[in-house]
Each structure stands twice: as C-alpha cells, then as structure tokens.
Scaffold this motif. Sequence first.
Motif, PDB file in Angstrom:
ATOM      1  N   UNK A   7       7.735  -2.562   7.646  1.00  0.00           N
ATOM      2  CA  UNK A   7       6.480  -1.988   7.145  1.00  0.00           C
ATOM      3  C   UNK A   7       5.518  -3.098   6.777  1.00  0.00           C
ATOM      4  N   UNK A   8       4.280  -2.917   7.170  1.00  0.00           N
ATOM      5  CA  UNK A   8       3.229  -3.835   6.737  1.00  0.00           C
ATOM      6  C   UNK A   8       2.198  -3.052   5.921  1.00  0.00           C
TER       7      UNK A   8
ATOM      8  N   UNK B  39       8.712   5.629  17.439  1.00  0.00           N
ATOM      9  CA  UNK B  39       8.493   4.336  18.056  1.00  0.00           C
ATOM     10  C   UNK B  39       9.317   3.188  17.524  1.00  0.00           C
ATOM     11  N   UNK B  40       8.911   2.010  17.946  1.00  0.00           N
ATOM     12  CA  UNK B  40       9.671   0.796  17.673  1.00  0.00           C
ATOM     13  C   UNK B  40       9.051   0.009  16.523  1.00  0.00           C
ATOM     14  N   UNK B  41       9.512  -1.215  16.336  1.00  0.00           N
ATOM     15  CA  UNK B  41       9.021  -2.039  15.242  1.00  0.00           C
ATOM     16  C   UNK B  41       7.514  -2.234  15.275  1.00  0.00           C
ATOM     17  N   UNK B  42       6.991  -2.530  16.460  1.00  0.00           N
ATOM     18  CA  UNK B  42       5.556  -2.792  16.569  1.00  0.00           C
ATOM     19  C   UNK B  42       4.754  -1.557  16.174  1.00  0.00           C
ATOM     20  N   UNK B  43       5.185  -0.402  16.661  1.00  0.00           N
ATOM     21  CA  UNK B  43       4.500   0.839  16.303  1.00  0.00           C
ATOM     22  C   UNK B  43       4.542   1.043  14.788  1.00  0.00           C
ATOM     23  N   UNK B  44       5.697   0.773  14.221  1.00  0.00           N
ATOM     24  CA  UNK B  44       5.844   0.980  12.781  1.00  0.00           C
ATOM     25  C   UNK B  44       4.942   0.049  11.991  1.00  0.00           C
TER      26      UNK B  44
ATOM     27  N   UNK C 198       0.499  -0.236   8.560  1.00  0.00           N
ATOM     28  CA  UNK C 198      -0.745  -0.974   8.287  1.00  0.00           C
ATOM     29  C   UNK C 198      -1.929  -0.014   8.271  1.00  0.00           C
ATOM     30  N   UNK C 199      -1.950   0.862   9.254  1.00  0.00           N
ATOM     31  CA  UNK C 199      -3.049   1.830   9.346  1.00  0.00           C
ATOM     32  C   UNK C 199      -3.102   2.758   8.146  1.00  0.00           C
ATOM     33  N   UNK C 200      -1.948   3.235   7.716  1.00  0.00           N
ATOM     34  CA  UNK C 200      -1.903   4.130   6.553  1.00  0.00           C
ATOM     35  C   UNK C 200      -2.429   3.404   5.311  1.00  0.00           C
ATOM     36  N   UNK C 201      -2.034   2.137   5.148  1.00  0.00           N
ATOM     37  CA  UNK C 201      -2.503   1.368   3.995  1.00  0.00           C
ATOM     38  C   UNK C 201      -4.016   1.186   4.042  1.00  0.00           C
ATOM     39  N   UNK C 202      -4.539   0.960   5.263  1.00  0.00           N
ATOM     40  CA  UNK C 202      -6.003   0.790   5.387  1.00  0.00           C
ATOM     41  C   UNK C 202      -6.724   2.088   5.058  1.00  0.00           C
ATOM     42  N   UNK C 203      -6.155   3.200   5.495  1.00  0.00           N
ATOM     43  CA  UNK C 203      -6.744   4.503   5.173  1.00  0.00           C
ATOM     44  C   UNK C 203      -6.789   4.716   3.659  1.00  0.00           C
ATOM     45  N   UNK C 204      -5.687   4.361   3.000  1.00  0.00           N
ATOM     46  CA  UNK C 204      -5.630   4.522   1.545  1.00  0.00           C
ATOM     47  C   UNK C 204      -6.687   3.647   0.863  1.00  0.00           C
ATOM     48  N   UNK C 205      -6.829   2.421   1.372  1.00  0.00           N
ATOM     49  CA  UNK C 205      -7.818   1.498   0.798  1.00  0.00           C
ATOM     50  C   UNK C 205      -9.218   2.098   0.881  1.00  0.00           C
ATOM     51  N   UNK C 206      -9.571   2.552   2.069  1.00  0.00           N
ATOM     52  CA  UNK C 206     -10.915   3.100   2.240  1.00  0.00           C
ATOM     53  C   UNK C 206     -11.112   4.397   1.459  1.00  0.00           C
ATOM     54  N   UNK C 207     -10.045   5.191   1.393  1.00  0.00           N
ATOM     55  CA  UNK C 207     -10.134   6.440   0.629  1.00  0.00           C
ATOM     56  C   UNK C 207     -10.405   6.137  -0.840  1.00  0.00           C
ATOM     57  N   UNK C 208      -9.688   5.142  -1.391  1.00  0.00           N
ATOM     58  CA  UNK C 208      -9.884   4.778  -2.795  1.00  0.00           C
ATOM     59  C   UNK C 208     -11.271   4.181  -3.013  1.00  0.00           C
TER      60      UNK C 208
ATOM     61  N   UNK D 101      -5.057  -3.683  -1.061  1.00  0.00           N
ATOM     62  CA  UNK D 101      -5.471  -4.625  -0.023  1.00  0.00           C
ATOM     63  C   UNK D 101      -4.292  -5.018   0.867  1.00  0.00           C
ATOM     64  N   UNK D 102      -4.625  -5.345   2.105  1.00  0.00           N
ATOM     65  CA  UNK D 102      -3.625  -5.749   3.095  1.00  0.00           C
ATOM     66  C   UNK D 102      -2.777  -6.921   2.613  1.00  0.00           C
ATOM     67  N   UNK D 103      -3.392  -7.839   1.834  1.00  0.00           N
ATOM     68  CA  UNK D 103      -2.628  -9.021   1.426  1.00  0.00           C
ATOM     69  C   UNK D 103      -1.463  -8.649   0.513  1.00  0.00           C
ATOM     70  N   UNK D 104      -1.570  -7.527  -0.182  1.00  0.00           N
ATOM     71  CA  UNK D 104      -0.445  -7.084  -1.024  1.00  0.00           C
ATOM     72  C   UNK D 104       0.782  -6.774  -0.178  1.00  0.00           C
ATOM     73  N   UNK D 105       0.536  -6.064   0.918  1.00  0.00           N
ATOM     74  CA  UNK D 105       1.642  -5.716   1.816  1.00  0.00           C
ATOM     75  C   UNK D 105       2.231  -6.958   2.462  1.00  0.00           C
ATOM     76  N   UNK D 106       1.331  -7.887   2.818  1.00  0.00           N
ATOM     77  CA  UNK D 106       1.796  -9.122   3.455  1.00  0.00           C
ATOM     78  C   UNK D 106       2.575  -9.973   2.456  1.00  0.00           C
TER      79      UNK D 106
END
Lengths: 249, 342
Positions: B76-77, B126-131, B136-146, B259-264
């Motif tokens: 997960x990213x 799907x596979x690792x890349x899809x995941x 990542x996409x879900x986290x970005x959606x949450x960021x923009x929603x907030x 933010x994405x950097x938290x996940x990273x």
Amino acid sequence: MSVALETVDLQKRFGGIVATDTVSLRIDVGARHALIGPNGAGKTTFVNLLTGVLPPSAGRVLLDRRDITRETPERRVRLGLARTFQINQLFLTLSPAEAIAIAINERDRRGWSLFERFGRSIASEVDEVAERFRLRDVIAERVGTLPYGKQRLLELALAFACRPRVLLLDEPAAGVPEAERKDILDAVSSLPQSVAVLLIEHDMDLVFSFAQRITVMVAGAVFRDGPASDIARDPAVQAVYLGEAADDA
Amino acid sequence: MKADHDNTTQGHAGSRAAEVLGARSRWHWIEVAFWLAAWSTVWLLPGRHLMLNEVAILALFALSLDLILGYAGIVSLGQAAFLGVGAYTAGLVAKHVHPDPFVGLAVAAAISATAGLITSLLVLRGNDLTRIMVTLGVAMLCFEAANKASWLTGGADGLQGIVMGPLLGQFRFDLAGKTAYIYSLSTLFVLFLVARWLVHTPFGASLIAIRDNPQRATAIGIPLKPRLMVAYTIAATYAGIAGALLAQTAQFVSLDILDIHRSADVLLVLVIGGTGYLYGGIIGALVFTIAKDVISGWTPEYWHFWIGLLLVVFVLIGRERLAAWPRRLIAGRTRPVAEGAS
C-alpha cells in the motif's frame, strides 16, 4: 464402480484454438488413473478446467455427481478435489509443520479462528501426515531451505492433508534426483484406496507402474482410454510417442 | 521430550508438530526486554516525551502497514488515508461531541474500519502495481476531499479548536507530553499485543500462506478475498487509531496528515525496521524519528537528502545486518527446536 470425478463434453477454446476438445472422462472412486500425452496435448489446460483456474467454454465437471463447473477453485478443494503442482507451489517462509497445519485447519473449516492457536488434535494429525510423507526429520525447517525432493513430498503432503476424494498429481516426480525419487514413488503408491488419483505424467515407467487405467490425450481430445495393459500394447499410442521422440531427436 | 521419540516410532510419537507450532508464538526474553525498555522511558527520559510520543504513534502507524504488507503481502502506498480519517474523526468528535479521548478513539476506530472495509474491495483486484496505484489514488481522493470540505475539516488551515478532556477523567494533557506519551505508548502496547495474538492464530497463519503463495493457498481451500478484506480492514483500523492519537495529542489536525509523504514515510519506516515480525515498525519508527531529529539539527534544509541516503544504504547493504540479530532472536524461534532434534 461409481464415479468420483467426471467431465461431460468439456471444452476450452482460446480464440480459434481448441485447447480442450469435448473431453468426456470418468475417474472411478479409488481409481489409479493416468493422463498422458505428448507436449502440447492440452493436459495442463484440462487440469486447469478441473480445478477451476480456467472456466470452460462448454461442458460440465462433476465431482461425486455434483456439478462443480461454476464453483471457485477453493470451493472445489473443500468439496474434495485437491491437486499438486508440476512446479512447486509452497509457503517458503513457513515450516512443513505449519504448512500442513494450515491445510488441515482449512479443511476443517477453521480458517477464521481468531481466538485460538493450532490445537493438539491438529498437531497429532500433522505428525501423521509428516510421517507418511517422510517429512518428520525436516518438520521444523524453513520450507525454502528444504532439498528439492522434500519439497516435492510436501507438495503431496499438502494436497493429502486436504483429505480429497480425488487427487490430481501433476508430474509429482518431475526433476527429482534419482536418490530421492523412490520416496516420492513410495508415497504416491501408498496413497489410501479411498482417494481416486489422476496422475498427469510424462515418465512412462512411473505411469505403467502406477496406473490401472490410462487416458491418452492428443491435440486436446481423448485419443485412447482404457486399461493400462491395452494402452501399453496399442500401436497407435506407440506411434504418437515414437513420433514425438523422433521429433525431439 | 524431544529425545525419547525420534524418527521411526509409529502411532503416538511425541508430537514434534505441537512443538514446532507452539514455537513461533512463544514469548522470547528479548521481547520482554524490549517492552521493559520501552516502558522505562516513561521514567528515564522525561525530557523526551514529546518526541517519544511521535515515535509511538508512528510505530503504531507502521504496525498497521506491517499487518497488510508483512503478513498478508498487500503493498500500500496510501495508508495515510486511514491515518487522516482517524485523525479528523477524533478531532471532530472532541470538538463537537465529547472531549473524552477514549470516546474519540473508539469512534475513529469504527469509522476507519468502515473506510477500510469499503476500500478493501478495490485493493483485492490485481497485482502489486495495481494495488500501489489504487491505494495511492484513494489517499489522494481523501486529501482533496478534506481540502474541499473546509466547512468540516478547516481545509488548508487545519482543524483547530480541539480541546481534549483529561485522560480517564483524571490526567490532563500537559505541555511536556507525559500524559500524551503514556496514552500513546499504552495504546501501541495493547494493539501490539492484539496484533501479536492475531498473527499467531490460524487466521493469521492463513494470511502468511496467502502472502507466501496465493496459488497454493487457493489450492488448499483458503478463500483469498475475504481473508484479505478482513486483514485490510484491521490494518485500516490500526492506522485510524494512530491518526486519532495524533489528533488528540497534538490537539490539531492539518491537511498534511493526508499527504502522500505520510504514506511514503511509513513505508520507509517499515523498510528500515523490516517487515513481517511486528517489531520492524517500532524499531523503524525509532530510527527514523531520531535520524530526522539529529539530521535536521545539522542541516534543517537538506534532511530529506540524508534520510534518502540512509534509506538507500539500509536497503542495499546495511539493514539485513543491522536487523539480523534482533530478527534472528525474535522471528527465528523455530531454530532451537530444529537443532534439538538433529
């Protein structure tokens, strides 16, 4: 004799290619049945149709007269159809004991248990299975570090632990060094009579020493099906194999 | 017990399997020492409680990722999505509903579990890349929603005006961070014990089986999807609780939490500490936080450079060696049994 596993006009097409061509096959209860055929005969596709990895284009698969054509692979295992893989598919970071325990536990429908550990009853069955497949001496090792022969035995042990009615063995002795080969052949030949075995194999010595009935598959279709002794003498079968040998050479 | 039955006895041989199956879940003295050391910091390092609080929360966040990555094999990213959901939930509960920390924690756990369960459906495909991409996409959606829902979340200004009630109605959150640290460490400890129990149950074993070889897992009758959904939901709950702790102890939630950097960062923390033995997240969080503290003391502007270098060094050469001794002692517990038998 009653039928354990049966296919009815089973068919698989990939685009224009017919990989499995209306195969109707019966495997009796407790059978020692071999499926042979030259490379590219469609044996692997057929196994994938039986186990539910691929959906058939047409036809049906029956396990104990029950239609399992649309069941998921894991459901088929629970209904009594287990398999081994031609190329080892094992849990490399676990020990044989743990791997076998997981298989037994799933068979007993306890895979969701959150409030217990693996119990005593499972442990004693793990011991029995390990004993049967000569894994007792390596029961605590990491699977990934086991010699190839032991890994092949674990393949068999995991499928056996599912307590199947029908067991599909996909080239169980493939690639096993001569010294370890006997263990595998012994394990295969001492499988209980309650299990019907379908052996998919290239090795003719193994096939004829094991199978009572043989199905020869060529180009996706059943070419011959009969008692092992008849198949051995069949000139057409010999031609198919000699032809292949000539091509290889 | 080991010696009397060896190889050829039939029937009731002394159960080697019971021994092996029990070995993995047995407590090792190193683990006890580890937790004693962790708890001793409450008294021994009073001046570091603010930083240690950060470590404990990051450790819990990393533990949540370890449950899916280290045990179930789900990359997960976007784990920050649940960190954010938990943080905003806890903040909003404190602000509008009830100031008690445990109320906020419970609601945050429930909401992040729900979010985890819903999004788990996407992650199974799907596979690792899809995941990686989907999380990542879900986290970005949450960021923009907030960001957009500033009437609720405060948007870019952050969620302000959170006032926490005292812990257990007794202990106020002090400036030195003592209450906060004890609160976070206790939560981490309890959730660690739960996770440790969980991974040694038959359910936990089935997750490892799926991680090791999904094809074989299916072939012994394990239904992959439901198992992975539950694992993902549990991990989301853990991340949500970490977020709640963050919001409650800081009494503030900024958009940065999503933010994405938290996940990273949390992935980095887990890679530093090592996956699949539960302690990796805690060790990684400690190393990461100290490194960040020390390096940003030297060069406040370039600390990312050094942390990047540290990561490369860890992954390519050092980590195996650095983590070898605790891991061998903690995770390789089947070894003594094997040696005893041969």
